[in-house]
Scaffold this motif. Structure first.
Motif, mmCIF file in Angstrom:
data_model
loop_
_atom_site.group_PDB
_atom_site.id
_atom_site.type_symbol
_atom_site.label_atom_id
_atom_site.label_comp_id
_atom_site.label_asym_id
_atom_site.label_seq_id
_atom_site.Cartn_x
_atom_site.Cartn_y
_atom_site.Cartn_z
ATOM 1 N N ASP A 138 0.769 -1.155 -0.262
ATOM 2 C CA ASP A 138 0.123 -0.154 0.101
ATOM 3 C C ASP A 138 0.829 0.996 -0.194
ATOM 4 O O ASP A 138 0.588 2.834 -0.007
ATOM 5 C CB ASP A 138 -1.015 -0.055 0.839
ATOM 6 N N ARG A 139 2.064 1.133 0.654
ATOM 7 C CA ARG A 139 2.060 2.661 0.427
ATOM 8 C C ARG A 139 3.719 2.513 -0.472
ATOM 9 O O ARG A 139 3.269 3.961 -1.023
ATOM 10 C CB ARG A 139 3.587 1.627 2.232
ATOM 11 N N GLU A 140 3.926 1.736 -1.447
ATOM 12 C CA GLU A 140 4.238 1.669 -2.265
ATOM 13 C C GLU A 140 3.749 2.094 -3.582
ATOM 14 O O GLU A 140 3.969 3.349 -4.398
ATOM 15 C CB GLU A 140 4.888 0.174 -2.764
ATOM 16 N N GLN A 141 2.160 1.803 -3.153
ATOM 17 C CA GLN A 141 1.267 2.429 -4.373
ATOM 18 C C GLN A 141 1.150 4.002 -3.965
ATOM 19 O O GLN A 141 0.784 4.504 -4.996
ATOM 20 C CB GLN A 141 -0.020 1.422 -4.310
ATOM 21 N N PHE A 142 0.711 4.284 -2.887
ATOM 22 C CA PHE A 142 0.851 5.473 -2.447
ATOM 23 C C PHE A 142 1.872 5.726 -3.446
ATOM 24 O O PHE A 142 1.300 6.953 -3.879
ATOM 25 C CB PHE A 142 0.310 5.522 -0.710
ATOM 26 N N LEU A 143 3.275 5.825 -2.515
ATOM 27 C CA LEU A 143 4.367 6.329 -3.098
ATOM 28 C C LEU A 143 4.170 6.613 -5.137
ATOM 29 O O LEU A 143 4.168 7.613 -5.394
ATOM 30 C CB LEU A 143 5.455 5.820 -3.016
ATOM 31 N N ARG A 144 3.945 5.731 -5.769
ATOM 32 C CA ARG A 144 3.873 5.780 -6.969
ATOM 33 C C ARG A 144 2.600 7.135 -7.433
ATOM 34 O O ARG A 144 3.058 7.624 -8.237
ATOM 35 C CB ARG A 144 3.316 4.436 -7.942
ATOM 36 N N GLU A 145 1.091 6.715 -6.844
ATOM 37 C CA GLU A 145 0.369 7.756 -7.320
ATOM 38 C C GLU A 145 1.038 9.222 -6.620
ATOM 39 O O GLU A 145 0.304 10.455 -7.620
ATOM 40 C CB GLU A 145 -0.982 7.401 -6.524
ATOM 41 N N ARG A 146 1.906 9.739 -5.730
ATOM 42 C CA ARG A 146 1.894 10.865 -5.323
ATOM 43 C C ARG A 146 2.823 10.896 -6.440
ATOM 44 O O ARG A 146 3.070 12.673 -6.837
ATOM 45 C CB ARG A 146 2.404 10.984 -3.315
ATOM 46 N N GLU A 147 3.762 10.233 -6.932
ATOM 47 C CA GLU A 147 4.853 10.668 -7.745
ATOM 48 C C GLU A 147 3.926 10.960 -8.767
ATOM 49 O O GLU A 147 4.433 12.100 -9.667
ATOM 50 C CB GLU A 147 5.615 9.327 -7.879
ATOM 51 N N ASP A 148 2.803 10.820 -9.720
ATOM 52 C CA ASP A 148 2.336 11.583 -10.557
ATOM 53 C C ASP A 148 1.710 12.772 -10.622
ATOM 54 O O ASP A 148 1.511 13.395 -11.975
ATOM 55 C CB ASP A 148 1.964 9.765 -10.470
ATOM 56 N N LEU A 149 1.017 12.659 -8.412
ATOM 57 C CA LEU A 149 0.959 13.986 -9.426
ATOM 58 C C LEU A 149 1.570 15.301 -9.099
ATOM 59 O O LEU A 149 1.254 16.198 -9.754
ATOM 60 C CB LEU A 149 -0.163 13.842 -7.378
ATOM 61 N N GLN A 150 2.491 14.708 -8.659
ATOM 62 C CA GLN A 150 3.263 16.284 -8.997
ATOM 63 C C GLN A 150 3.880 16.013 -10.292
ATOM 64 O O GLN A 150 4.283 16.826 -10.207
ATOM 65 C CB GLN A 150 4.782 15.148 -8.180
ATOM 66 N N LYS A 151 4.262 15.463 -10.879
ATOM 67 C CA LYS A 151 4.387 15.156 -12.401
ATOM 68 C C LYS A 151 3.016 16.135 -12.658
ATOM 69 O O LYS A 151 3.422 16.983 -14.058
ATOM 70 C CB LYS A 151 4.336 14.477 -13.504
ATOM 71 N N ILE A 152 1.738 16.075 -12.361
ATOM 72 C CA ILE A 152 0.851 16.502 -13.076
ATOM 73 C C ILE A 152 1.202 18.297 -12.576
ATOM 74 O O ILE A 152 1.059 19.051 -13.284
ATOM 75 C CB ILE A 152 -0.741 16.047 -12.187
ATOM 76 N N CYS A 153 1.690 18.107 -11.328
ATOM 77 C CA CYS A 153 0.944 19.542 -10.794
ATOM 78 C C CYS A 153 2.626 20.284 -10.892
ATOM 79 O O CYS A 153 3.104 21.647 -10.390
ATOM 80 C CB CYS A 153 0.951 19.647 -9.197
ATOM 81 N N LYS A 154 3.824 20.037 -12.006
ATOM 82 C CA LYS A 154 5.048 20.782 -12.012
ATOM 83 C C LYS A 154 4.949 21.660 -12.588
ATOM 84 O O LYS A 154 4.314 22.289 -13.347
ATOM 85 C CB LYS A 154 5.821 19.126 -12.733
#
Length: 297
Positions: A138-154
Protein backbone atom coordinates in the motif's frame (compact mmCIF):
# COMPACT_ATOMS: atom_id res chain seq x y z
CA UNK A 1 -1.32 4.78 -14.05
CA UNK A 2 -3.94 5.02 -11.34
CA UNK A 3 -4.44 8.00 -9.11
CA UNK A 4 -7.06 7.13 -6.53
CA UNK A 5 -9.27 9.53 -4.65
CA UNK A 6 -8.06 7.85 -1.49
CA UNK A 7 -4.53 8.99 -2.27
CA UNK A 8 -5.68 12.56 -2.80
CA UNK A 9 -7.54 12.58 0.49
CA UNK A 10 -4.57 11.13 2.33
CA UNK A 11 -2.31 13.74 0.79
CA UNK A 12 -4.63 16.57 1.67
CA UNK A 13 -6.04 15.55 5.01
CA UNK A 14 -9.57 16.47 3.92
CA UNK A 15 -12.59 14.22 3.67
CA UNK A 16 -13.22 13.98 7.41
CA UNK A 17 -16.62 15.58 6.97
CA UNK A 18 -17.57 13.00 4.38
CA UNK A 19 -16.46 10.26 6.76
CA UNK A 20 -18.50 11.96 9.48
CA UNK A 21 -21.46 11.89 7.13
CA UNK A 22 -21.19 8.25 6.16
CA UNK A 23 -20.43 6.98 9.67
CA UNK A 24 -23.15 9.03 11.37
CA UNK A 25 -25.93 9.29 8.84
CA UNK A 26 -25.60 5.77 7.50
CA UNK A 27 -25.66 4.29 10.99
CA UNK A 28 -29.06 5.87 11.43
CA UNK A 29 -30.17 4.68 8.00
CA UNK A 30 -29.03 1.13 8.69
CA UNK A 31 -31.19 0.99 11.78
CA UNK A 32 -34.00 2.68 9.85
CA UNK A 33 -34.12 -0.16 7.35
CA UNK A 34 -34.48 -2.73 10.10
CA UNK A 35 -37.46 -0.98 11.64
CA UNK A 36 -38.97 0.66 8.56
CA UNK A 37 -41.87 -1.78 8.36
CA UNK A 38 -42.80 -1.32 12.01
CA UNK A 39 -43.06 2.47 12.22
CA UNK A 40 -44.97 5.25 10.57
CA UNK A 41 -42.59 7.08 8.21
CA UNK A 42 -42.15 10.75 7.55
CA UNK A 43 -43.52 11.36 4.11
CA UNK A 44 -43.11 14.03 1.48
CA UNK A 45 -43.84 14.40 -2.20
CA UNK A 46 -41.32 12.47 -4.26
CA UNK A 47 -38.86 14.47 -6.33
CA UNK A 48 -37.29 12.48 -9.17
CA UNK A 49 -33.55 12.89 -9.56
CA UNK A 50 -32.77 13.57 -5.90
CA UNK A 51 -30.08 11.24 -4.56
CA UNK A 52 -30.98 8.80 -1.82
CA UNK A 53 -29.70 9.19 1.74
CA UNK A 54 -26.03 8.32 1.98
CA UNK A 55 -25.13 9.27 -1.59
CA UNK A 56 -22.74 12.16 -1.23
CA UNK A 57 -21.58 14.59 -3.90
CA UNK A 58 -18.15 13.54 -2.64
CA UNK A 59 -18.78 9.89 -3.54
CA UNK A 60 -15.46 8.28 -4.31
CA UNK A 61 -15.28 7.74 -8.05
CA UNK A 62 -13.06 5.28 -9.84
CA UNK A 63 -9.38 6.07 -10.21
CA UNK A 64 -7.91 7.88 -13.18
CA UNK A 65 -6.61 5.24 -15.57
CA UNK A 66 -3.90 5.32 -18.17
CA UNK A 67 -1.92 2.60 -19.88
CA UNK A 68 1.37 4.30 -19.13
CA UNK A 69 2.95 6.25 -16.33
CA UNK A 70 2.41 9.96 -16.25
CA UNK A 71 4.99 12.08 -18.03
CA UNK A 72 5.09 15.76 -18.94
CA UNK A 73 3.55 14.84 -22.30
CA UNK A 74 1.10 12.24 -21.04
CA UNK A 75 -1.42 13.85 -18.70
CA UNK A 76 -4.77 12.09 -18.25
CA UNK A 77 -7.83 14.17 -19.12
CA UNK A 78 -9.73 13.48 -15.92
CA UNK A 79 -8.18 13.71 -12.46
CA UNK A 80 -10.01 13.45 -9.16
CA UNK A 81 -9.73 16.49 -6.94
CA UNK A 82 -9.25 16.53 -3.20
CA UNK A 83 -13.03 16.64 -2.76
CA UNK A 84 -13.51 13.46 -4.79
CA UNK A 85 -14.96 15.23 -7.82
CA UNK A 86 -13.57 14.71 -11.29
CA UNK A 87 -11.60 17.59 -12.80
CA UNK A 88 -11.29 17.56 -16.59
CA UNK A 89 -7.78 18.82 -17.28
CA UNK A 90 -8.19 18.15 -21.00
CA UNK A 91 -4.73 16.59 -21.08
CA UNK A 92 -3.12 19.75 -19.71
CA UNK A 93 -0.77 19.94 -16.78
CA UNK A 94 -2.19 21.60 -13.69
CA UNK A 95 -0.06 24.68 -14.40
CA UNK A 96 -1.38 25.04 -17.95
CA UNK A 97 -4.95 24.39 -16.81
CA UNK A 98 -4.64 27.12 -14.19
CA UNK A 99 -3.25 29.54 -16.77
CA UNK A 100 -6.17 28.75 -19.05
CA UNK A 101 -8.75 29.81 -16.47
CA UNK A 102 -6.90 32.37 -14.33
CA UNK A 103 -7.77 35.50 -16.30
CA UNK A 104 -11.49 34.79 -16.21
CA UNK A 105 -11.26 33.82 -12.56
CA UNK A 106 -9.49 37.04 -11.59
CA UNK A 107 -12.14 38.95 -13.52
CA UNK A 108 -14.76 37.52 -11.16
CA UNK A 109 -16.12 34.57 -13.13
CA UNK A 110 -17.16 32.13 -10.39
CA UNK A 111 -17.14 29.09 -12.67
CA UNK A 112 -13.58 29.83 -13.76
CA UNK A 113 -12.63 30.51 -10.14
CA UNK A 114 -13.88 27.06 -9.18
CA UNK A 115 -11.88 25.48 -12.03
CA UNK A 116 -8.73 27.17 -10.75
CA UNK A 117 -9.48 26.09 -7.20
CA UNK A 118 -9.95 22.49 -8.28
CA UNK A 119 -6.66 22.39 -10.16
CA UNK A 120 -4.70 24.10 -7.42
CA UNK A 121 -6.26 21.85 -4.79
CA UNK A 122 -5.01 18.77 -6.65
CA UNK A 123 -1.51 20.09 -6.01
CA UNK A 124 -2.00 20.93 -2.34
CA UNK A 125 -0.08 19.11 0.38
CA UNK A 126 1.57 16.66 -1.99
CA UNK A 127 4.86 17.01 -0.09
CA UNK A 128 3.44 16.33 3.36
CA UNK A 129 4.92 13.63 5.57
CA UNK A 130 3.83 10.14 4.58
CA UNK A 131 1.29 8.50 6.84
CA UNK A 132 1.98 5.08 8.32
CA UNK A 133 0.84 2.10 6.26
CA UNK A 134 -0.01 -1.37 7.51
CA UNK A 135 1.78 -3.04 4.62
CA UNK A 136 4.56 -2.18 2.22
CA UNK A 137 2.47 -2.74 -0.93
CA UNK A 138 0.00 0.00 0.00
CA UNK A 139 2.85 2.34 0.81
CA UNK A 140 4.52 1.70 -2.53
CA UNK A 141 1.26 2.31 -4.39
CA UNK A 142 0.79 5.56 -2.50
CA UNK A 143 4.30 6.70 -3.39
CA UNK A 144 3.77 5.91 -7.08
CA UNK A 145 0.50 7.80 -7.14
CA UNK A 146 2.02 10.76 -5.34
CA UNK A 147 4.87 10.82 -7.85
CA UNK A 148 2.33 10.96 -10.68
CA UNK A 149 0.51 13.82 -8.98
CA UNK A 150 3.76 15.71 -8.57
CA UNK A 151 4.41 15.35 -12.30
CA UNK A 152 0.93 16.66 -13.09
CA UNK A 153 1.56 19.56 -10.71
CA UNK A 154 5.01 20.45 -12.04
CA UNK A 155 5.29 24.23 -12.35
CA UNK A 156 2.52 25.03 -9.87
CA UNK A 157 3.98 27.37 -7.25
CA UNK A 158 3.32 27.34 -3.50
CA UNK A 159 1.70 30.76 -3.94
CA UNK A 160 -0.79 29.30 -6.41
CA UNK A 161 -1.58 26.43 -4.09
CA UNK A 162 -2.17 28.91 -1.28
CA UNK A 163 -4.44 31.14 -3.35
CA UNK A 164 -6.85 28.27 -4.04
CA UNK A 165 -8.78 29.31 -0.94
CA UNK A 166 -9.26 32.79 -2.41
CA UNK A 167 -10.73 31.36 -5.61
CA UNK A 168 -12.81 28.90 -3.61
CA UNK A 169 -14.25 31.75 -1.55
CA UNK A 170 -15.01 33.68 -4.74
CA UNK A 171 -16.87 30.73 -6.25
CA UNK A 172 -18.80 30.15 -3.03
CA UNK A 173 -19.86 33.80 -2.83
CA UNK A 174 -21.00 33.51 -6.45
CA UNK A 175 -23.48 30.80 -5.47
CA UNK A 176 -21.57 27.71 -6.61
CA UNK A 177 -23.04 24.96 -4.42
CA UNK A 178 -20.02 22.69 -4.78
CA UNK A 179 -17.75 25.54 -3.72
CA UNK A 180 -19.99 26.36 -0.76
CA UNK A 181 -19.57 22.81 0.52
CA UNK A 182 -15.85 22.70 -0.31
CA UNK A 183 -15.33 25.90 1.67
CA UNK A 184 -16.42 23.99 4.77
CA UNK A 185 -14.45 20.89 3.82
CA UNK A 186 -11.20 22.81 3.36
CA UNK A 187 -11.22 24.37 6.80
CA UNK A 188 -9.74 27.77 7.67
CA UNK A 189 -6.23 26.96 6.49
CA UNK A 190 -6.87 24.27 3.90
CA UNK A 191 -5.69 21.54 6.24
CA UNK A 192 -6.73 19.76 9.42
CA UNK A 193 -6.83 22.03 12.45
CA UNK A 194 -8.09 21.76 16.01
CA UNK A 195 -11.02 24.18 15.98
CA UNK A 196 -11.40 24.09 19.74
CA UNK A 197 -7.73 24.83 20.49
CA UNK A 198 -7.70 27.59 17.86
CA UNK A 199 -11.13 29.05 18.57
CA UNK A 200 -9.67 32.50 19.32
CA UNK A 201 -7.76 32.67 16.03
CA UNK A 202 -9.34 35.53 13.98
CA UNK A 203 -8.97 33.53 10.76
CA UNK A 204 -10.72 30.55 12.34
CA UNK A 205 -13.51 32.78 13.62
CA UNK A 206 -14.00 34.36 10.23
CA UNK A 207 -13.96 30.95 8.55
CA UNK A 208 -16.56 29.56 10.94
CA UNK A 209 -18.96 32.35 10.03
CA UNK A 210 -18.35 31.85 6.31
CA UNK A 211 -18.53 28.06 6.53
CA UNK A 212 -21.92 28.09 8.20
CA UNK A 213 -23.25 30.76 5.82
CA UNK A 214 -22.08 28.73 2.82
CA UNK A 215 -23.62 25.51 4.09
CA UNK A 216 -26.91 27.27 4.76
CA UNK A 217 -26.85 28.78 1.27
CA UNK A 218 -26.20 25.35 -0.26
CA UNK A 219 -28.97 23.80 1.84
CA UNK A 220 -31.38 26.50 0.69
CA UNK A 221 -30.62 25.45 -2.87
CA UNK A 222 -31.67 21.90 -2.00
CA UNK A 223 -28.24 20.31 -1.54
CA UNK A 224 -28.83 17.37 0.84
CA UNK A 225 -25.17 16.92 1.76
CA UNK A 226 -25.11 20.49 3.06
CA UNK A 227 -28.15 19.67 5.18
CA UNK A 228 -26.43 16.58 6.55
CA UNK A 229 -23.31 18.59 7.35
CA UNK A 230 -25.36 21.24 9.12
CA UNK A 231 -27.05 18.53 11.17
CA UNK A 232 -23.57 17.45 12.30
CA UNK A 233 -22.42 21.03 12.85
CA UNK A 234 -25.30 21.76 15.21
CA UNK A 235 -24.84 18.44 16.97
CA UNK A 236 -21.07 18.79 17.45
CA UNK A 237 -21.17 22.37 18.71
CA UNK A 238 -17.75 23.33 17.31
CA UNK A 239 -18.72 25.96 14.75
CA UNK A 240 -21.91 27.01 16.49
CA UNK A 241 -23.35 26.48 19.95
CA UNK A 242 -24.80 22.97 20.19
CA UNK A 243 -28.45 23.01 19.13
CA UNK A 244 -30.17 19.63 19.02
CA UNK A 245 -33.38 21.13 17.65
CA UNK A 246 -31.58 22.50 14.60
CA UNK A 247 -29.71 19.23 14.17
CA UNK A 248 -33.03 17.38 14.09
CA UNK A 249 -34.48 19.92 11.65
CA UNK A 250 -31.66 19.45 9.16
CA UNK A 251 -31.67 15.67 9.65
CA UNK A 252 -35.36 15.53 8.74
CA UNK A 253 -34.93 17.89 5.77
CA UNK A 254 -32.00 15.86 4.43
CA UNK A 255 -33.94 12.60 4.70
CA UNK A 256 -36.97 14.03 2.89
CA UNK A 257 -34.92 15.56 0.08
CA UNK A 258 -33.28 12.16 -0.44
CA UNK A 259 -36.70 10.49 -0.48
CA UNK A 260 -35.77 8.24 2.41
CA UNK A 261 -38.28 7.23 5.05
CA UNK A 262 -37.14 7.72 8.64
CA UNK A 263 -39.62 6.81 11.34
CA UNK A 264 -40.61 9.38 13.90
CA UNK A 265 -40.01 6.77 16.58
CA UNK A 266 -36.37 6.44 15.56
CA UNK A 267 -35.87 10.19 15.51
CA UNK A 268 -37.58 10.46 18.86
CA UNK A 269 -35.22 7.88 20.35
CA UNK A 270 -32.20 9.69 18.94
CA UNK A 271 -33.17 13.30 19.62
CA UNK A 272 -36.19 13.17 21.93
CA UNK A 273 -34.34 12.65 25.23
CA UNK A 274 -32.46 15.90 24.61
CA UNK A 275 -35.53 18.12 24.21
CA UNK A 276 -39.14 18.54 25.23
CA UNK A 277 -41.94 16.91 23.27
CA UNK A 278 -43.04 20.34 22.04
CA UNK A 279 -39.53 21.21 20.82
CA UNK A 280 -39.25 17.85 19.09
CA UNK A 281 -42.50 18.40 17.22
CA UNK A 282 -41.47 21.96 16.28
CA UNK A 283 -38.12 20.76 14.88
CA UNK A 284 -39.81 17.90 13.04
CA UNK A 285 -42.25 20.20 11.30
CA UNK A 286 -39.50 22.74 10.59
CA UNK A 287 -37.51 20.03 8.78
CA UNK A 288 -40.52 19.11 6.64
CA UNK A 289 -41.16 22.75 5.83
CA UNK A 290 -37.50 23.35 4.96
CA UNK A 291 -37.41 20.42 2.55
CA UNK A 292 -40.61 21.57 0.87
CA UNK A 293 -39.51 25.20 0.51
CA UNK A 294 -36.00 24.54 -0.77
CA UNK A 295 -36.76 21.70 -3.13
CA UNK A 296 -40.31 21.91 -4.41
CA UNK A 297 -40.51 21.93 -8.19
Amino acid sequence: MKISTCTLLMLSGVGLCAIFYFSGALDLVASNKLEEKENKPISSNSRPGINNWGVSPFVLGGPVKSDTQVTDKNIPNVIYGRNGRAVDFGGLTASDFISKWSSLARAGNQEAAYHVYQAESVCANNDDAIAKFENAADREQFLREREDLQKICKGVTPAQVHERLYFLSMAARGGNVKAQIDFYMEGPYGKSIDLIANRDDPIVQQWKEGAVSNLVAAAQQGEPFAMALLAQVYLAGELLPRDTKMSLTYTVADAIVRNVNISEDQLRRRFGPQMSAADFETALQAGKYMANECCKK
